[in-house]
Design an enzyme around this catalytic site. Structure first.
Site, mmCIF file in Angstrom:
data_model
loop_
_atom_site.group_PDB
_atom_site.id
_atom_site.type_symbol
_atom_site.label_atom_id
_atom_site.label_comp_id
_atom_site.label_asym_id
_atom_site.label_seq_id
_atom_site.Cartn_x
_atom_site.Cartn_y
_atom_site.Cartn_z
ATOM 1 C CB SER A 220 9.191 8.578 2.919
ATOM 2 O OG SER A 220 8.971 7.243 3.275
ATOM 3 C CD GLU B 243 12.034 10.831 11.108
ATOM 4 O OE1 GLU B 243 12.905 11.691 11.027
ATOM 5 O OE2 GLU B 243 11.455 10.462 10.071
ATOM 6 C CG HIS C 227 8.519 8.203 8.502
ATOM 7 N ND1 HIS C 227 9.710 8.823 8.479
ATOM 8 C CD2 HIS C 227 8.409 7.488 7.484
ATOM 9 C CE1 HIS C 227 10.278 8.181 7.265
ATOM 10 N NE2 HIS C 227 9.504 7.344 6.689
ATOM 11 C CG ASN D 91 13.591 9.026 4.422
ATOM 12 O OD1 ASN D 91 14.354 8.008 4.707
ATOM 13 N ND2 ASN D 91 12.252 8.532 4.626
HETATM 14 N N1 LIG Z 1 9.949 1.652 1.918
HETATM 15 C C1 LIG Z 1 10.288 2.197 2.781
HETATM 16 O O1 LIG Z 1 11.458 1.596 3.300
HETATM 17 C C2 LIG Z 1 9.705 2.989 3.672
HETATM 18 C C3 LIG Z 1 9.774 3.404 4.913
HETATM 19 C C4 LIG Z 1 8.909 4.311 5.711
HETATM 20 C C5 LIG Z 1 7.942 4.893 5.129
HETATM 21 N N2 LIG Z 1 7.539 4.481 3.511
HETATM 22 C C6 LIG Z 1 6.170 4.785 3.272
HETATM 23 O O2 LIG Z 1 5.506 4.121 3.086
HETATM 24 C C7 LIG Z 1 4.539 4.266 2.158
HETATM 25 C C8 LIG Z 1 4.275 2.994 1.450
HETATM 26 O O3 LIG Z 1 5.337 2.536 0.937
HETATM 27 P P1 LIG Z 1 5.814 0.849 0.776
HETATM 28 O O4 LIG Z 1 7.149 0.622 0.866
HETATM 29 O O5 LIG Z 1 4.915 -0.118 1.745
HETATM 30 O O6 LIG Z 1 5.142 0.714 -0.617
HETATM 31 P P2 LIG Z 1 4.681 -0.612 -1.394
HETATM 32 O O7 LIG Z 1 4.672 -0.293 -2.954
HETATM 33 O O8 LIG Z 1 5.212 -1.726 -0.809
HETATM 34 O O9 LIG Z 1 3.009 -0.498 -1.177
HETATM 35 C C9 LIG Z 1 2.035 0.500 -1.261
HETATM 36 C C10 LIG Z 1 0.694 -0.523 -1.490
HETATM 37 O O10 LIG Z 1 0.065 0.878 -1.507
HETATM 38 C C11 LIG Z 1 -1.162 0.370 -2.343
HETATM 39 N N3 LIG Z 1 -1.959 1.384 -2.676
HETATM 40 C C12 LIG Z 1 -1.845 2.007 -3.678
HETATM 41 N N4 LIG Z 1 -2.772 3.015 -4.133
HETATM 42 C C13 LIG Z 1 -3.669 2.666 -3.012
HETATM 43 C C14 LIG Z 1 -4.943 3.266 -2.860
HETATM 44 N N5 LIG Z 1 -5.536 4.310 -3.504
HETATM 45 N N6 LIG Z 1 -5.683 2.722 -1.655
HETATM 46 C C15 LIG Z 1 -5.126 1.912 -0.942
HETATM 47 N N7 LIG Z 1 -4.140 1.328 -1.077
HETATM 48 C C16 LIG Z 1 -3.129 1.687 -2.429
HETATM 49 C C17 LIG Z 1 -0.690 -0.739 -3.282
HETATM 50 O O11 LIG Z 1 -1.378 -1.473 -3.793
HETATM 51 C C18 LIG Z 1 0.453 -1.275 -2.471
HETATM 52 O O12 LIG Z 1 0.273 -2.470 -1.675
HETATM 53 C C19 LIG Z 1 4.938 5.270 1.490
HETATM 54 O O13 LIG Z 1 4.328 6.677 1.625
HETATM 55 C C20 LIG Z 1 6.569 5.317 1.612
HETATM 56 O O14 LIG Z 1 7.082 6.475 1.470
HETATM 57 C C21 LIG Z 1 8.216 3.889 3.191
#
Ligand SMILES: NC(=O)c1ccc[n+]([C@@H]2O[C@H](COP(=O)([O-])OP(=O)(O)OC[C@H]3O[C@@H](n4cnc5c(N)ncnc54)[C@H](O)[C@@H]3O)[C@@H](O)[C@H]2O)c1
Length: 293
Positions: A121, A154, A142, A192
């Site tokens: 993000s 993005e 993204h 963001n």
């Molecule tokens: N939440 C949002 O609105 C949003 C929007 C766009 C992008 N993102 C980005 O997407 C990414 C994930 O966010 P999310 O909201 O899905 O978080 P989340 O907490 O729901 O999921 C993260 C996942 O990553 C896994 N994980 C952690 N370490 C790991 C590893 N070493 N190998 C494999 N898996 C691993 C965790 O077990 C978990 O299941 C982040 O980079 C975040 O910034 C989030």
């Protein structure tokens, strides 16, 4: 020559990774879904299953396509199972050290021509690319949350990203039915950079006692015509992710206006991360969310 993407590896089966796997499978790509444990992959698959069932009940997907899409997703409990993918989309937690470790472990396993993308993000694409063996084949793709519903993606090139990688990513993203907005590689890109300071300001508004959770969210929904209040949205994004993005903005742009609100820090330290932990600015344990302040 633009590489044709047929099989996609997704790392992280949380709310974003499972959403990405979902849209890729529906669009006809084979998907290998990886996370740190079998349980996490299974819970990702369960939410994909539930979300696809909802699409069927709304008439957005037919039953045959749902079954076919689910069949295209393979659980990959070890990264070795990503060896034959054409594209990897890393969507693990928003933590630079963790992302770097993943790339270090992953790169030697991949085909040399495979493209490596991150769904970060906020973190610098150029810096993440530099930790891999393929900065020219590295890019930011993204997605927005929830992935099956949100139309925007993005695309962010690092300084070394080659045209071929950019073009292949564009073709891939369009096949998912998404609309592309190209952003330069600056902290938190476009969406963001604009959205998170507003959410952080809403948390300051709460912290300073200007309004309650309900009053702030009602004010922005009815006063600014936002579909969701900023505190409800923060819970939806995940407060850990919100804090990480604010830290990247604060450090990356070296401007005090991005200072994360101390109340946001405290919530994350308490493990109150929003909907995913059933508690954030709202308590989600009952039938309807209850404001906590
Ligand atoms: N939440 C949002 O609105 C949003 C929007 C766009 C992008 N993102 C980005 O997407 C990414 C994930 O966010 P999310 O909201 O899905 O978080 P989340 O907490 O729901 O999921 C993260 C996942 O990553 C896994 N994980 C952690 N370490 C790991 C590893 N070493 N190998 C494999 N898996 C691993 C965790 O077990 C978990 O299941 C982040 O980079 C975040 O910034 C989030």
């Amino acid at each position: 020559m633009v590489v044709e993407i047929k099989k996609v590896g997704v790392i992280g089966a949380g709310q974003m990774g499972s959403g990405i796997a979902h849209v890729c499978a529906v669009a006809g790509f084979d998907v290998a879904l990886n996370d740190i444990s079998k349980d996490r992959i299974q819970s990702g698959l369960a939410s994909i299953n539930g979300n696809m069932a909802r699409q069927v009940s709304k008439g957005q997907l037919d039953e045959e396509s749902r079954t076919a899409a689910l069949d295209r997703i393979t659980p990959a409990d070890s990264m070795d199972q990503l060896a034959d993918v054409d594209l990897v989309i890393e969507s693990a937690v928003e933590n630079e050290q963790i992302k770097r470790k993943i790339f270090t472990q992953l790169c030697p396993l991949l085909k040399p021509e495979a493209i490596l993308a991150t769904n970060t993000s906020s973190i610098s694409i150029t810096r993440l690319a530099a930790t891999t063996d393929r900065p020219e084949r590295f890019i930011g793709i993204h997605f927005m949350n929830p992935v099956p519903l949100m139309e925007l993606v993005e695309l962010v090139r690092g300084i070394a990203t080659e045209d071929e990688t950019f073009e292949a990513s564009k073709v891939f993203t369009r096949k998912l039915g998404k609309t592309i907005a190209v952003a330069e590689d600056f902290p938190a890109f476009m969406v963001n950079r604009i959205l998170l300071p507003m959410i952080n300001e809403a948390i300051y508004t709460l912290y300073e006692g200007v309004g309650s959770v309900e009053a702030i969210d009602t004010a922005m929904k009815l006063g600014a015509n936002h579909p969701m209040g900023p505190l409800q949205l923060a819970d939806f994004i995940g407060l850990d992710t919100c804090l990480s993005i604010m830290q990247v903005l604060y450090e990356g742009l070296a401007d005090s206006k991005y200072r994360p609100c101390p109340l946001l820090v405290k919530y994350v330290e308490a493990g109150w991360l929003g909907r995913k932990t059933q508690r954030g600015f709202y308590d989600y344990r009952g039938e309807t969310p209850v404001p906590t302040r």
